[in-house]
Design a protein around this motif. Structure first.
Motif, PDB file in Angstrom:
ATOM      1  N   MET A 180      -6.738   2.609  -6.037  1.00  0.00           N
ATOM      2  CA  MET A 180      -5.961   1.846  -7.007  1.00  0.00           C
ATOM      3  C   MET A 180      -5.301   0.609  -6.415  1.00  0.00           C
ATOM      4  SD  MET A 180      -6.230   2.800 -10.118  1.00  0.00           S
ATOM      5  CE  MET A 180      -4.739   2.317 -10.993  1.00  0.00           C
ATOM      6  N   PHE A 181      -4.871   0.648  -5.171  1.00  0.00           N
ATOM      7  CA  PHE A 181      -4.176  -0.514  -4.613  1.00  0.00           C
ATOM      8  C   PHE A 181      -5.031  -1.774  -4.637  1.00  0.00           C
ATOM      9  CE2 PHE A 181      -3.253  -3.353  -1.088  1.00  0.00           C
ATOM     10  CZ  PHE A 181      -1.956  -3.738  -1.400  1.00  0.00           C
ATOM     11  N   PRO A 182      -6.264  -1.773  -4.093  1.00  0.00           N
ATOM     12  CA  PRO A 182      -7.036  -3.014  -4.131  1.00  0.00           C
ATOM     13  C   PRO A 182      -7.434  -3.460  -5.529  1.00  0.00           C
ATOM     14  CG  PRO A 182      -8.373  -1.226  -3.271  1.00  0.00           C
ATOM     15  CD  PRO A 182      -6.962  -0.723  -3.332  1.00  0.00           C
ATOM     16  N   LEU A 183      -7.431  -2.543  -6.488  1.00  0.00           N
ATOM     17  CA  LEU A 183      -7.818  -2.897  -7.854  1.00  0.00           C
ATOM     18  C   LEU A 183      -6.632  -3.290  -8.731  1.00  0.00           C
ATOM     19  CD1 LEU A 183     -10.470  -0.108  -8.517  1.00  0.00           C
ATOM     20  CD2 LEU A 183     -10.893  -2.506  -7.930  1.00  0.00           C
ATOM     21  N   THR A 184      -5.417  -3.046  -8.254  1.00  0.00           N
ATOM     22  CA  THR A 184      -4.238  -3.355  -9.079  1.00  0.00           C
ATOM     23  C   THR A 184      -3.198  -4.134  -8.275  1.00  0.00           C
ATOM     24  OG1 THR A 184      -3.295  -1.165  -8.572  1.00  0.00           O
ATOM     25  CG2 THR A 184      -4.576  -1.368 -10.597  1.00  0.00           C
ATOM     26  N   THR A 185      -2.415  -3.449  -7.462  1.00  0.00           N
ATOM     27  CA  THR A 185      -1.288  -4.075  -6.769  1.00  0.00           C
ATOM     28  C   THR A 185      -1.710  -5.258  -5.906  1.00  0.00           C
ATOM     29  OG1 THR A 185      -0.214  -1.908  -6.705  1.00  0.00           O
ATOM     30  CG2 THR A 185       0.708  -3.628  -5.299  1.00  0.00           C
ATOM     31  N   MET A 186      -2.823  -5.136  -5.189  1.00  0.00           N
ATOM     32  CA  MET A 186      -3.259  -6.214  -4.303  1.00  0.00           C
ATOM     33  C   MET A 186      -3.581  -7.494  -5.051  1.00  0.00           C
ATOM     34  SD  MET A 186      -5.965  -6.011  -1.141  1.00  0.00           S
ATOM     35  CE  MET A 186      -7.432  -6.710  -1.878  1.00  0.00           C
ATOM     36  N   ARG A 187      -3.844  -7.379  -6.338  1.00  0.00           N
ATOM     37  CA  ARG A 187      -4.157  -8.564  -7.130  1.00  0.00           C
ATOM     38  C   ARG A 187      -2.946  -9.472  -7.311  1.00  0.00           C
ATOM     39  NH1 ARG A 187      -6.955  -5.857 -12.183  1.00  0.00           N
ATOM     40  NH2 ARG A 187      -7.061  -8.013 -12.936  1.00  0.00           N
ATOM     41  N   SER A 188      -1.753  -8.990  -6.942  1.00  0.00           N
ATOM     42  CA  SER A 188      -0.577  -9.863  -6.920  1.00  0.00           C
ATOM     43  C   SER A 188      -0.708 -10.909  -5.818  1.00  0.00           C
ATOM     44  CB  SER A 188       0.696  -9.036  -6.691  1.00  0.00           C
ATOM     45  OG  SER A 188       0.904  -8.125  -7.737  1.00  0.00           O
ATOM     46  N   PHE A 189      -1.546 -10.626  -4.810  1.00  0.00           N
ATOM     47  CA  PHE A 189      -1.767 -11.543  -3.700  1.00  0.00           C
ATOM     48  C   PHE A 189      -3.174 -12.146  -3.722  1.00  0.00           C
ATOM     49  CE2 PHE A 189       1.259  -8.296  -2.297  1.00  0.00           C
ATOM     50  CZ  PHE A 189       2.308  -9.074  -1.845  1.00  0.00           C
ATOM     51  N   GLN A 239       0.800  -1.216   0.000  1.00  0.00           N
ATOM     52  CA  GLN A 239       0.000   0.000   0.000  1.00  0.00           C
ATOM     53  C   GLN A 239       0.838   1.275   0.000  1.00  0.00           C
ATOM     54  OE1 GLN A 239      -3.659   0.005   2.504  1.00  0.00           O
ATOM     55  NE2 GLN A 239      -2.899  -1.944   3.280  1.00  0.00           N
ATOM     56  N   SER A 240       2.110   1.156   0.305  1.00  0.00           N
ATOM     57  CA  SER A 240       2.942   2.364   0.290  1.00  0.00           C
ATOM     58  C   SER A 240       3.160   2.903  -1.116  1.00  0.00           C
ATOM     59  CB  SER A 240       4.285   2.104   0.982  1.00  0.00           C
ATOM     60  OG  SER A 240       4.941   0.978   0.460  1.00  0.00           O
ATOM     61  N   ASP A 241       2.771   2.127  -2.155  1.00  0.00           N
ATOM     62  CA  ASP A 241       2.867   2.688  -3.505  1.00  0.00           C
ATOM     63  C   ASP A 241       1.944   3.898  -3.646  1.00  0.00           C
ATOM     64  OD1 ASP A 241       0.344   1.460  -3.775  1.00  0.00           O
ATOM     65  OD2 ASP A 241       1.011  -0.002  -5.266  1.00  0.00           O
ATOM     66  N   SER A 289      -2.488   4.274   5.578  1.00  0.00           N
ATOM     67  CA  SER A 289      -2.607   5.002   4.311  1.00  0.00           C
ATOM     68  C   SER A 289      -3.403   6.289   4.434  1.00  0.00           C
ATOM     69  CB  SER A 289      -3.273   4.110   3.257  1.00  0.00           C
ATOM     70  OG  SER A 289      -2.466   3.027   2.894  1.00  0.00           O
ATOM     71  N   GLY A 290      -4.617   6.195   5.002  1.00  0.00           N
ATOM     72  CA  GLY A 290      -5.459   7.373   5.084  1.00  0.00           C
ATOM     73  C   GLY A 290      -4.856   8.473   5.934  1.00  0.00           C
ATOM     74  N   ALA A 291      -4.277   8.086   7.062  1.00  0.00           N
ATOM     75  CA  ALA A 291      -3.656   9.077   7.943  1.00  0.00           C
ATOM     76  C   ALA A 291      -2.480   9.758   7.252  1.00  0.00           C
ATOM     77  CB  ALA A 291      -3.196   8.411   9.240  1.00  0.00           C
TER      78      ALA A 291
END
Length: 206
Positions: free
Chosen positions: A157-166, A11-13, A66-68
């Motif tokens: 974007m993270f749950p729709l892209t990067t997280m899909r690696s996992f 998520q740091s992306d 992330s939000g903070a």
């Protein structure tokens, strides 16, 4: 100096991308996941009691979540950019989608990969959330907050892209959502952030 501690494929992306969108000076420190366990190294876990990404530091500050982090950077360095004022007609929509990513979408996507009675519930909830996004973009909205690109788009974007690696996710039933992802990934700041943070990561947008 603001320092973004980026754990690869995490998520740091979002935070690297935020800094690129704002065009603010920052230092980027990269950490690699363990090649076997795919977990964060001990040096990253030691940054903050949460032991998770993202983490930023600035002077004596050490901040996670992330939000903070996004709220902090926008408030301290954004000069009103990438957010909407309360009087804006899309302000409530902006708030909803900004909190939707980690509050609704990510938890149900992750839980549906487990076992037990809640799995089907989370499958159904994930499907409703994706359908809501598809409907939003089918109505002609360019971004989550209508016609304005905001940090809500950075969060989603993270749950729709990067997280899909996992966590595998099939987006073929959602053409308007996939078109949105292509719009986002064409942004110069997104491309610059990816080149710095995760240059070798396959970009899953279809």
């Amino acid at each position: 100096m603001l320092t973004v501690h980026h754990l690869g494929i995490s998520q740091s992306d979002r935070i690297v991308w935020l800094c690129e969108e704002l065009a603010i000076p920052y230092e980027l420190v990269l950490y690699e996941r363990d090649p076997v366990t795919r977990l964060a190294p001990a040096t990253y876990k030691a940054l903050h009691p949460s032991g998770t990404a993202p983490v930023i530091t600035e002077d004596t500050l050490v901040l996670a979540e992330s939000g903070a982090i996004i709220d902090y950077i926008v408030a301290r360095h954004g000069n009103g950019r990438l957010t909407l004022p309360s009087e804006h007609p899309d302000f409530a929509s902006y708030l909803y989608w900004y909190h939707f990513a980690n509050g609704s979408l990510m938890p149900c996507m992750m839980t549906r990969m487990g076992e037990g009675g809640m799995v089907q519930v989370m499958h159904d909830r994930a499907a409703r959330n994706l359908a809501a996004l598809e409907t939003h973009f089918a109505q002609g909205h360019a971004w989550l907050a209508g016609d304005t690109f905001t940090v809500a788009d950075i969060m989603i974007m993270f749950p729709l892209t990067t997280m899909r690696s996992f966590v595998p996710l099939d987006l073929s039933p959602y053409p308007n959502l996939r078109a949105y992802l292509r719009r986002v990934t064409e942004r110069p700041a997104f491309q610059a952030a990816k080149a710095k943070a995760d240059p070798d990561l396959e970009l899953l947008i279809d």
